[in-house]
Design a protein around this motif. Structure first.
Motif, PDB file in Angstrom:
ATOM      1  N   PHE A  79     -13.276   3.618  -6.095  1.00  0.00           N
ATOM      2  CA  PHE A  79     -11.898   3.958  -6.298  1.00  0.00           C
ATOM      3  C   PHE A  79     -11.253   3.886  -4.888  1.00  0.00           C
ATOM      4  O   PHE A  79      -9.946   3.705  -4.794  1.00  0.00           O
ATOM      5  N   GLY A  80     -12.105   3.259  -3.879  1.00  0.00           N
ATOM      6  CA  GLY A  80     -11.550   3.297  -2.455  1.00  0.00           C
ATOM      7  C   GLY A  80     -10.510   2.099  -2.448  1.00  0.00           C
ATOM      8  O   GLY A  80      -9.771   2.507  -1.100  1.00  0.00           O
ATOM      9  N   LEU A  81     -10.503   1.310  -3.127  1.00  0.00           N
ATOM     10  CA  LEU A  81      -9.414   0.291  -2.838  1.00  0.00           C
ATOM     11  C   LEU A  81      -8.267   0.307  -4.039  1.00  0.00           C
ATOM     12  O   LEU A  81      -7.292  -0.784  -3.860  1.00  0.00           O
ATOM     13  N   LEU A  82      -8.034   1.263  -4.867  1.00  0.00           N
ATOM     14  CA  LEU A  82      -7.085   1.305  -5.686  1.00  0.00           C
ATOM     15  C   LEU A  82      -5.604   1.276  -4.925  1.00  0.00           C
ATOM     16  O   LEU A  82      -4.673   0.798  -5.379  1.00  0.00           O
ATOM     17  N   TRP A  83      -5.665   1.768  -3.937  1.00  0.00           N
ATOM     18  CA  TRP A  83      -4.314   2.063  -3.091  1.00  0.00           C
ATOM     19  C   TRP A  83      -3.740   0.566  -2.721  1.00  0.00           C
ATOM     20  O   TRP A  83      -2.427   0.432  -2.613  1.00  0.00           O
ATOM     21  N   THR A  84      -4.656  -0.532  -2.635  1.00  0.00           N
ATOM     22  CA  THR A  84      -4.162  -1.722  -2.366  1.00  0.00           C
ATOM     23  C   THR A  84      -3.104  -2.446  -3.580  1.00  0.00           C
ATOM     24  O   THR A  84      -2.225  -2.918  -3.171  1.00  0.00           O
ATOM     25  N   VAL A  85      -3.374  -1.945  -4.585  1.00  0.00           N
ATOM     26  CA  VAL A  85      -2.612  -2.444  -5.794  1.00  0.00           C
ATOM     27  C   VAL A  85      -1.111  -2.054  -5.268  1.00  0.00           C
ATOM     28  O   VAL A  85      -0.216  -2.826  -5.558  1.00  0.00           O
ATOM     29  N   PHE A  86      -0.688  -0.913  -5.195  1.00  0.00           N
ATOM     30  CA  PHE A  86       0.319  -0.046  -4.827  1.00  0.00           C
ATOM     31  C   PHE A  86       0.907  -0.971  -3.618  1.00  0.00           C
ATOM     32  O   PHE A  86       2.292  -0.892  -3.416  1.00  0.00           O
ATOM     33  N   LEU A  87       0.277  -1.016  -2.539  1.00  0.00           N
ATOM     34  CA  LEU A  87       0.518  -1.581  -1.375  1.00  0.00           C
ATOM     35  C   LEU A  87       1.157  -2.991  -1.574  1.00  0.00           C
ATOM     36  O   LEU A  87       2.267  -3.324  -1.198  1.00  0.00           O
ATOM     37  N   THR A  88       0.533  -4.045  -2.123  1.00  0.00           N
ATOM     38  CA  THR A  88       1.071  -5.231  -2.499  1.00  0.00           C
ATOM     39  C   THR A  88       2.150  -5.562  -3.513  1.00  0.00           C
ATOM     40  O   THR A  88       2.841  -6.391  -3.401  1.00  0.00           O
ATOM     41  N   THR A  89       2.459  -4.653  -4.368  1.00  0.00           N
ATOM     42  CA  THR A  89       3.323  -4.681  -5.434  1.00  0.00           C
ATOM     43  C   THR A  89       4.768  -5.006  -5.105  1.00  0.00           C
ATOM     44  O   THR A  89       5.409  -6.064  -5.320  1.00  0.00           O
ATOM     45  N   PRO A  90       5.419  -4.228  -4.068  1.00  0.00           N
ATOM     46  CA  PRO A  90       6.865  -4.439  -3.498  1.00  0.00           C
ATOM     47  C   PRO A  90       6.923  -5.765  -2.830  1.00  0.00           C
ATOM     48  O   PRO A  90       7.763  -6.618  -3.107  1.00  0.00           O
ATOM     49  N   PHE A  91       5.938  -6.256  -2.072  1.00  0.00           N
ATOM     50  CA  PHE A  91       5.990  -7.594  -1.374  1.00  0.00           C
ATOM     51  C   PHE A  91       5.710  -8.905  -2.262  1.00  0.00           C
ATOM     52  O   PHE A  91       6.283  -9.807  -2.018  1.00  0.00           O
ATOM     53  N   MET A  92       4.838  -8.546  -3.299  1.00  0.00           N
ATOM     54  CA  MET A  92       4.677  -9.547  -4.233  1.00  0.00           C
ATOM     55  C   MET A  92       5.978  -9.934  -4.995  1.00  0.00           C
ATOM     56  O   MET A  92       6.511 -10.981  -5.042  1.00  0.00           O
ATOM     57  N   ILE A  93       6.630  -8.754  -5.582  1.00  0.00           N
ATOM     58  CA  ILE A  93       7.716  -8.928  -6.180  1.00  0.00           C
ATOM     59  C   ILE A  93       8.958  -9.481  -5.371  1.00  0.00           C
ATOM     60  O   ILE A  93       9.398 -10.642  -5.820  1.00  0.00           O
ATOM     61  N   ALA A  94       8.942  -9.180  -4.124  1.00  0.00           N
ATOM     62  CA  ALA A  94       9.961  -9.736  -3.234  1.00  0.00           C
ATOM     63  C   ALA A  94       9.873 -11.159  -2.823  1.00  0.00           C
ATOM     64  O   ALA A  94      10.830 -11.998  -3.310  1.00  0.00           O
ATOM     65  N   ILE A  95       8.542 -11.589  -2.578  1.00  0.00           N
ATOM     66  CA  ILE A  95       8.345 -13.328  -2.453  1.00  0.00           C
ATOM     67  C   ILE A  95       8.697 -13.908  -3.414  1.00  0.00           C
ATOM     68  O   ILE A  95       8.880 -15.125  -3.588  1.00  0.00           O
ATOM     69  N   GLN A  96       8.120 -13.297  -4.846  1.00  0.00           N
ATOM     70  CA  GLN A  96       8.394 -13.917  -5.961  1.00  0.00           C
ATOM     71  C   GLN A  96      10.005 -14.080  -6.370  1.00  0.00           C
ATOM     72  O   GLN A  96      10.372 -15.298  -6.693  1.00  0.00           O
ATOM     73  N   LEU A  97      10.345 -12.977  -6.077  1.00  0.00           N
ATOM     74  CA  LEU A  97      11.980 -12.947  -6.358  1.00  0.00           C
ATOM     75  C   LEU A  97      12.813 -14.212  -5.471  1.00  0.00           C
ATOM     76  O   LEU A  97      13.602 -14.807  -5.748  1.00  0.00           O
ATOM     77  N   VAL A  98      12.044 -14.287  -4.302  1.00  0.00           N
ATOM     78  CA  VAL A  98      12.729 -15.186  -3.437  1.00  0.00           C
ATOM     79  C   VAL A  98      12.394 -16.785  -3.781  1.00  0.00           C
ATOM     80  O   VAL A  98      13.419 -17.604  -3.836  1.00  0.00           O
ATOM     81  N   SER A  99      11.065 -17.022  -4.414  1.00  0.00           N
ATOM     82  CA  SER A  99      10.954 -18.254  -4.833  1.00  0.00           C
ATOM     83  C   SER A  99      11.999 -18.516  -6.161  1.00  0.00           C
ATOM     84  O   SER A  99      12.391 -19.661  -6.189  1.00  0.00           O
ATOM     85  N   ALA A 100      11.930 -17.708  -6.964  1.00  0.00           N
ATOM     86  CA  ALA A 100      12.706 -17.784  -8.302  1.00  0.00           C
ATOM     87  C   ALA A 100      14.279 -18.096  -7.935  1.00  0.00           C
ATOM     88  O   ALA A 100      14.787 -18.820  -8.601  1.00  0.00           O
ATOM     89  N   ARG A 101      14.577 -17.427  -7.103  1.00  0.00           N
ATOM     90  CA  ARG A 101      16.186 -17.516  -6.676  1.00  0.00           C
ATOM     91  C   ARG A 101      16.412 -18.692  -6.013  1.00  0.00           C
ATOM     92  O   ARG A 101      17.432 -19.466  -6.144  1.00  0.00           O
ATOM     93  N   ILE A 102      15.482 -19.407  -5.238  1.00  0.00           N
ATOM     94  CA  ILE A 102      15.600 -20.692  -4.596  1.00  0.00           C
ATOM     95  C   ILE A 102      15.444 -21.672  -5.529  1.00  0.00           C
ATOM     96  O   ILE A 102      16.341 -22.587  -5.686  1.00  0.00           O
ATOM     97  N   GLY A 103      14.734 -21.616  -6.418  1.00  0.00           N
ATOM     98  CA  GLY A 103      14.703 -22.601  -7.472  1.00  0.00           C
ATOM     99  C   GLY A 103      16.041 -22.559  -8.532  1.00  0.00           C
ATOM    100  O   GLY A 103      16.433 -23.699  -8.815  1.00  0.00           O
TER     101      GLY A 103
END
Length: 441
Positions: free
Chosen positions: A57-81
């Motif tokens: 279970f030692g890496l479950l925290w990485t899921v929470f770490l990456t979520t806001p940045f993943m949403i942000a960069i994909q929002l940028v991509s979708a917005r550009i298109g």
């Protein structure tokens, strides 16, 4: 009787209203949902399975770490298109020389092709584990089916198929509930992880980050917004419209947030399941998704094994067109070819040739004897090389009033996007550093 009718009518009206609201939400979901689901491809499943098997279970925290940045960069991509009405490669050529963009797109094609090879091989092996037969024959069926659907089924009919395939992800939620999970221990580790300072742990963190934020997702979602625009009632970029476009941006925000959130929820359950079963029983050396499925069979039973294996097949059928399609969009935009899944084969020959070539070469790599884990490593390296400069250019574009007009991104989105870019750059440097250290020892 009258009283019963009167009292039942509000309840019926409320139920109908809830049903309509549910359908409205489903209609809002599209490019973001498919993009997020495609991130959990067989290669990603292998990474998450390895994380759970090796570190519990030692890496479950990485899921929470990456979520806001993943949403942000994909929002940028979708917005550009949606704002510009052009795919990502076409937009990047606005801020970078064509030869640089061509070089990055060539690396993207290489990384995607290798990733397709690993995914097709994993799907063939998974089906062989479930029903028997030969791996290569199964892989051929998957490769051919994916290619034919993309080439001969127009986007307006193929898009619902891709959305339907996202249901395959829920196999991993179901898998988690077939085993006895120590929820209190797992959730505590997720929010309060124990510090583990060693090279293997750090490299796995890098691998999870690299798996979650991948350049093919950027190219795909931007181009899918263009596809959706061309299918809509108003087939023009937002920056050319005078009307208030907040509903379009709200749709993108909901769609992307749900898609990326779902992607990371599934990653969470994969790590959770493999940590509970494999790590607990000492099966810590997992290098592929099918190996994880096979290891689950004697420890958790046939039902858990079948769910996990079928999930590999379903997510692969979703991921292969995204990988091949994103490569085709990138190449076509650089050379000025028509790039749309709505076109007939003879109307977008170059575009469909790239899709077919990437899939066929990916299938062919399965006969070379190259180990799947080596293909994934090289894919991760190429993805990392492509991701950082593309993310930098995306942030420059979305911050540029000249290119985005009144749809220039808000400060919070720009801030999150740049932080995500910096994290990805650190991850790539760490990955490259590990290769340097490994080659010198």
């Amino acid at each position: 009787m009258i009283l019963t009718t009167e009292t039942a009518s509000p309840a019926r009206a409320q139920a109908q209203s809830s049903k309509r609201s549910g359908w409205r939400i489903l209609r809002l979901l599209g490019p973001g949902l498919v993009t997020g689901a495609a991130d959990d491809d067989p290669s990603g499943i292998a990474t998450y399975s390895q994380a759970g098997a090796q570190f519990g279970f030692g890496l479950l925290w990485t899921v929470f770490l990456t979520t806001p940045f993943m949403i942000a960069i994909q929002l940028v991509s979708a917005r550009i298109g949606r704002v510009t009405g052009k795919g990502l490669a076409a937009n990047v050529m606005e801020v970078a020389p064509r030869w640089i963009v061509l070089g990055l797109v060539c690396l993207l094609v290489g990384a995607n092709t290798v990733n397709i090879a690993a995914d097709i091989a994993a799907m063939g092996e998974a089906l062989s584990l479930v029903i028997g037969g030969l791996n290569h024959e199964h892989a051929l069926i998957f490769a051919a089916t994916s290619t034919l659907l993309q080439v001969f089924v127009p986007y307006r009919r193929y898009s619902p198929v891709l959305k339907f395939l996202t249901l395959a992800l829920f196999a991993y939620v179901a898998t988690a509930f077939t085993v006895k999970i120590p929820w209190s221990t797992a959730l505590l580790a997720a929010v309060w992880p124990k510090a583990t300072v060693n090279a293997d742990y750090f490299l796995m963190v890098v691998a999870v980050l690299g798996t979650t934020i991948s350049p093919y997702l950027f190219f795909w979602q931007a181009s899918q917004e263009v596809e959706e625009m061309n299918q809509g009632k108003v087939d023009r970029p937002l920056r050319e419209l005078r009307r208030d476009s907040h509903l379009d941006l709200e749709r993108i925000r909901i769609d992307t947030s749900v898609g990326m959130g779902l992607s990371n929820v599934i990653a969470f359950f994969i790590i959770l399941t493999t940590a509970t079963v494999l790590h607990t029983h000492g099966a810590t050396n997992i290098s592929s998704a099918t190996q994880a499925a096979e290891a689950l069979r004697p420890l958790a039973g046939n039902f858990t094994f079948v769910l996990f294996a079928l999930g590999i097949i379903g997510t692969g059928m979703l991921a292969i067109p995204v990988l091949a399609g994103s490569a085709a969009y990138g190449v076509s935009e650089v050379f000025g070819w028509r790039a749309t899944l709505e076109a007939k084969p003879d109307e977008a020959t170059g575009f469909y040739t790239i899709i077919a070539a990437a899939t066929v070469i990916g299938f062919g790599l399965g006969f070379t004897g190259i180990d799947a884990i080596h293909m994934l490593v090289w894919s991760a390296v190429l993805n990392g090389i492509v991701a950082v400069p593309i993310m930098v250019m995306m942030m420059v574009i979305v911050s540029n009033t000249k290119l985005m007009g009144r749809f220039r991104a808000q400060s919070w989105l720009i801030g999150l996007g740049w932080i995500g870019t910096a994290l990805m750059a650190l991850a790539v440097l760490a990955l490259l550093g590990s290769f340097v250290v490994g080659s010198s020892t």
